[in-house]
Design an enzyme around this catalytic site. Structure first.
Site, mmCIF file in Angstrom:
data_model
loop_
_atom_site.group_PDB
_atom_site.id
_atom_site.type_symbol
_atom_site.label_atom_id
_atom_site.label_comp_id
_atom_site.label_asym_id
_atom_site.label_seq_id
_atom_site.Cartn_x
_atom_site.Cartn_y
_atom_site.Cartn_z
ATOM 1 C CG ASP A 152 -38.051 -14.908 -25.349
ATOM 2 O OD1 ASP A 152 -37.132 -14.477 -26.086
ATOM 3 O OD2 ASP A 152 -38.290 -14.430 -24.221
ATOM 4 C CG HIS A 162 -41.169 -7.682 -22.477
ATOM 5 N ND1 HIS A 162 -41.249 -6.307 -22.461
ATOM 6 C CD2 HIS A 162 -40.237 -7.976 -23.432
ATOM 7 C CE1 HIS A 162 -40.398 -5.811 -23.349
ATOM 8 N NE2 HIS A 162 -39.782 -6.801 -23.954
ATOM 9 N NE ARG A 215 -35.608 -4.243 -21.309
ATOM 10 C CZ ARG A 215 -35.536 -4.800 -22.525
ATOM 11 N NH1 ARG A 215 -34.388 -5.205 -23.006
ATOM 12 N NH2 ARG A 215 -36.626 -4.966 -23.244
ATOM 13 C CB CYS A 248 -40.151 -10.969 -27.933
ATOM 14 S SG CYS A 248 -38.949 -11.860 -26.940
ATOM 15 C CD GLN A 301 -41.939 -8.190 -27.780
ATOM 16 O OE1 GLN A 301 -40.922 -7.533 -27.662
ATOM 17 N NE2 GLN A 301 -42.454 -8.484 -28.955
ATOM 18 N NE ARG A 340 -41.956 -3.645 -27.697
ATOM 19 C CZ ARG A 340 -40.859 -3.902 -27.007
ATOM 20 N NH1 ARG A 340 -40.074 -4.894 -27.349
ATOM 21 N NH2 ARG A 340 -40.551 -3.201 -25.923
#
Ligand code: CP
Ligand code: NVA
Length: 304
Positions: free
Chosen positions: A220, A129, A102, A260, A132, A288
């Site tokens: 988001d 991402h 990340r 998310c 996700q 996830r």
């Protein structure tokens, strides 16, 4: 050996296979069936930015598959003292079977992957991402029973999650409506790639018009990690892009609302909507775990 750096690294057929496998792993877990498909395998997880879901779901995924995950904070590694990415990638490749990163800058993952001899997984960058969004396709499938021909509307910032969703919707043959202020539009290269894949993307600046035929409304945060200094400017720009009960009056009765997480209640979404019957945010978070197990098995599993 394959990497998962962008959603576009996966084909339409593989998306279907991943969803099927993730659903099977979810059912097995509910029944208490244990598997050791990744026995003696290790995953290194390098975090330059904080995480709750990505960190915990990957770690639990590795444990439940009989393997091991190492949480590595960027600043605790020699990377934090300037050891080159290309050296770190080659050293870790001698120890572990896959590396998840990340990072702030997407180019870091690309450089790491260039030198790595084991699969590299993007656990979020400023550009994408993918883990996700692949999990989100599973969640949409569970709630709607299909993906093809659904309409998904993005409301808010054209950020990393939005970019990945644009690619995912193109691959899964979903129509996508993007409603962002012009200055915060998604990455044009990603939009171009999605159109090349066959994506149907509509831009509609007015969020009320954007949600009208949506089966899914996705939002988001307005201020992603690393953008904290732009807070005032962003709060102003996104003012009319909040997902709230007023906006959902313009949507279908059976619309689902996705985020998310982490969510900033009172900014991009209201507390009322997150806690409402429309919201599937906790299913997204749970999935996830199942989807990342499926991804790990595809990348480093030997037997299924
Ligand atoms: N959605 C997501 O990636 O959450 P974390 O930042 O908690 O990992
Ligand atoms: N767009 C958000 C996603 C967090 C999971 C960010 O990059 O901070």
């Amino acid at each position: 050996m394959r990497h998962l750096i962008s959603v576009a690294d996966v084909s339409e057929k593989e998306i279907k296979e991943l969803i099927k496998l993730a659903k099977k792993l979810k059912e097995d877990r509910l029944k208490g069936v244990t598997t050791d498909y990744l026995k003696n395998k290790s995953l290194a997880m390098i975090f330059e930015l904080p995480s709750t879901r990505t960190r915990v779901s990957f770690e639990v995924a590795m444990t439940e598959l009989g393997g091991h995950a190492l949480y590595l904070n960027w600043n605790d590694l020699q990377l934090g003292r300037g050891e080159p990415i290309k050296d770190t990638a080659r050293v870790l490749s001698r120890y572990v079977h896959a590396v998840m990163l990340r990072v702030r800058d997407h180019r870091v993952i690309e450089e790491f992957a260039h030198y790595s001899t084991v699969p590299v997984i993007n656990g979020l960058s400023n550009l994408e991402h993918p883990c996700q969004v692949l999990s989100d396709l599973m969640t949409i499938y569970e709630h709607k029973g299909e993906l093809e021909n659904l309409m998904i509307t993005w409301v808010g910032d054209g950020n990393n999650v939005c970019n990945s969703l644009i690619l995912a919707s193109a691959l899964a043959k979903m129509k996508m409506v993007v409603s962002t202020p012009e200055k915060y539009s998604p990455n044009p290269e990603i939009v171009k790639k999605a159109i090349e894949i066959g994506g149907k993307i509509i831009f509609e600046r007015d969020p009320r018009r954007a949600v009208v035929d949506a089966d899914v409304v996705y939002t988001d945060v307005w201020i992603s990690m690393g953008q904290e200094r732009e807070r005032d400017e962003r709060l102003k720009a996104f003012n009319k892009y909040q997902v709230n009960s007023e906006l959902l009056k313009f949507a279908k009765k059976d619309v689902i609302v996705m985020h998310c997480m982490p969510a900033h209640r009172g900014e991009e979404i209201t507390d009322e909507i997150i806690e409402s019957k429309y919201s599937v945010v906790f299913d997204q978070a749970e999935n996830r775990l199942h989807m990342q197990k499926a991804i790990l098995l595809k990348l480093i599993g030997e037997k299924l």
